[in-house]
Scaffold this motif. Sequence first.
Motif, short mmCIF file in Angstrom:
data_model
loop_
_atom_site.label_atom_id
_atom_site.label_comp_id
_atom_site.label_asym_id
_atom_site.label_seq_id
_atom_site.Cartn_x
_atom_site.Cartn_y
_atom_site.Cartn_z
N VAL A 43 0.93 -1.42 0.03
CA VAL A 43 0.10 -0.18 -0.05
C VAL A 43 0.87 1.41 0.04
N VAL A 44 1.89 1.31 0.70
CA VAL A 44 2.49 2.34 0.93
C VAL A 44 3.55 2.59 -0.33
N GLY A 45 3.94 1.54 -0.87
CA GLY A 45 4.61 1.63 -2.13
C GLY A 45 3.73 2.04 -3.68
N SER A 46 2.35 1.78 -3.37
CA SER A 46 1.41 2.12 -4.44
C SER A 46 1.19 3.44 -4.27
N ARG A 47 0.87 4.02 -3.15
CA ARG A 47 0.63 5.40 -3.00
C ARG A 47 1.83 6.31 -3.37
N LEU A 48 2.96 5.99 -3.04
CA LEU A 48 4.26 6.74 -3.42
C LEU A 48 4.22 6.79 -4.87
N PHE A 49 3.95 5.48 -5.61
CA PHE A 49 4.05 5.33 -7.19
C PHE A 49 2.89 6.20 -7.74
N GLN A 50 1.65 6.23 -7.03
CA GLN A 50 0.59 6.83 -7.62
C GLN A 50 0.70 8.51 -7.76
N HIS A 51 1.64 9.01 -6.95
CA HIS A 51 1.51 10.35 -6.72
C HIS A 51 3.21 10.76 -7.18
N GLY A 52 3.74 9.90 -8.33
CA GLY A 52 4.83 10.58 -9.16
C GLY A 52 6.26 9.94 -8.46
N HIS A 53 6.25 9.30 -7.43
CA HIS A 53 7.39 8.97 -6.87
C HIS A 53 8.02 7.55 -7.90
N ASP A 54 9.35 7.44 -7.74
CA ASP A 54 10.08 6.25 -8.47
C ASP A 54 9.88 5.31 -7.22
N VAL A 55 9.61 4.22 -7.71
CA VAL A 55 9.30 3.13 -6.69
C VAL A 55 9.71 1.80 -7.25
N VAL A 56 10.38 0.77 -6.45
CA VAL A 56 10.65 -0.75 -6.93
C VAL A 56 10.19 -1.41 -5.66
N LEU A 57 9.46 -2.51 -6.14
CA LEU A 57 8.92 -3.48 -4.88
C LEU A 57 9.89 -4.84 -4.98
N LEU A 58 10.18 -5.50 -3.98
CA LEU A 58 10.75 -6.76 -3.61
C LEU A 58 9.67 -7.58 -2.99
N ALA A 59 9.31 -8.78 -3.47
CA ALA A 59 8.54 -9.78 -2.90
C ALA A 59 9.13 -10.87 -3.37
N ARG A 60 8.40 -12.17 -2.60
CA ARG A 60 8.77 -13.44 -2.93
C ARG A 60 7.41 -14.17 -3.24
N GLY A 61 7.46 -15.45 -3.76
CA GLY A 61 6.78 -16.45 -4.20
C GLY A 61 5.68 -16.01 -5.00
N PRO A 62 4.13 -16.48 -4.68
CA PRO A 62 3.20 -16.25 -5.59
C PRO A 62 2.94 -14.81 -5.63
N HIS A 63 3.13 -13.97 -4.58
CA HIS A 63 2.71 -12.70 -4.58
C HIS A 63 3.78 -12.11 -5.79
N TYR A 64 4.95 -12.48 -5.81
CA TYR A 64 5.93 -11.66 -6.68
C TYR A 64 5.40 -12.02 -7.99
N GLU A 65 5.18 -13.44 -8.29
CA GLU A 65 4.72 -13.92 -9.61
C GLU A 65 3.44 -13.25 -10.00
N ALA A 66 2.65 -13.15 -9.25
CA ALA A 66 1.37 -12.14 -9.67
C ALA A 66 1.55 -10.70 -9.95
N MET A 67 2.39 -10.18 -9.17
CA MET A 67 2.82 -8.96 -9.47
C MET A 67 3.70 -8.61 -10.87
N ARG A 68 4.49 -9.58 -10.94
CA ARG A 68 5.33 -9.40 -12.07
C ARG A 68 4.56 -9.69 -13.34
N SER A 69 3.39 -10.55 -13.36
CA SER A 69 2.62 -10.93 -14.71
C SER A 69 1.60 -10.01 -14.75
#
Length: 324
Positions: free
Chosen positions: A14-40
Amino acid sequence: MRFVVYGAGAIGGVVGSRLFQHGHDVVLLARGPHYEAMRSRGLRIRDPEGEQVLSIPVFDHPAAVRWGADDVALIAVKSQHSSNVLTELAAVAPPTIPVVCLQNGVSNEPEALRRFANVYGVPVACPTVHLEPGVVQAHSFPVTGILDIGKFPAGVDDTTRELASAFGASTFDSRAIGDVARWKWRKLVLNLGNAVEVVCGPPARQGPIGERAMAEGEACLAAAGIEPASRDEDRIRRGDLLTWSPVNGRPRPGGSSWQSLTRGAPDIETDYLNGEIVRLGRMHGFPTPVNELLQRLATHLSFVGGTPGSTSPGEFEALLSSGQ
């Protein structure tokens, strides 16, 4: 400034999303199915106004990120994973980058100081949900949450003010504070109810067991000579900023530990919340039977993959009275 969010679950997502939605440069790190879902498919964020799908860059290991001097690491994993995550981060990231702990508990910032010089704490107040891969929910609108920030162990610097400004411009209420440790201890006391939700179910958090867990925690802190921010200070700071609104017609079902158990996570952070009170009690000769029992029952449920709320409040009281 680029934000690298390590742990893009309920809070980090949520924090990363809000920063991204308001023009900030954001990168996410995650693992497993959550990473796969976001990547695809991207990260789907839902709030009381609807939902958006965000194409935020996502990686499954910090070594895949090209780190630079202007990066900020936002650590949003559970406390039991901090040591491994910080070790991985220290192997590839510049040692001078700001490391911001968006985490419950009080052990993360000291752990980060073992590896990084510029560490910041955030006593997070942000009602979020993460129960399915690729999806996070923000239940407060229009203010998503309260993200006060301070340099750890104390003080305010230019980075503190810059980060507070970035959060504040991204739907959060955020202030630079010089006494962040006091507020982290207050948040710890509030988080003692997380195990109550796991053991007895979310409604019990507002009942006698939840109140006794917090009262015992506060008394233990006093015995240990620790003075958290007061309940009145916390009440005044929160005011009416957080709305706790339904998303898709449903209220927030439970807190972070309840969500972890419901997702089938192999562990929860009870040892770093109720267990912190138990540790202090043992060090200072102060009995903590309520938090000890909550810690033991919650840990057992996590270990066996049990169902939240499988112990009724009456059963809990009986176990407490019997000393089991």
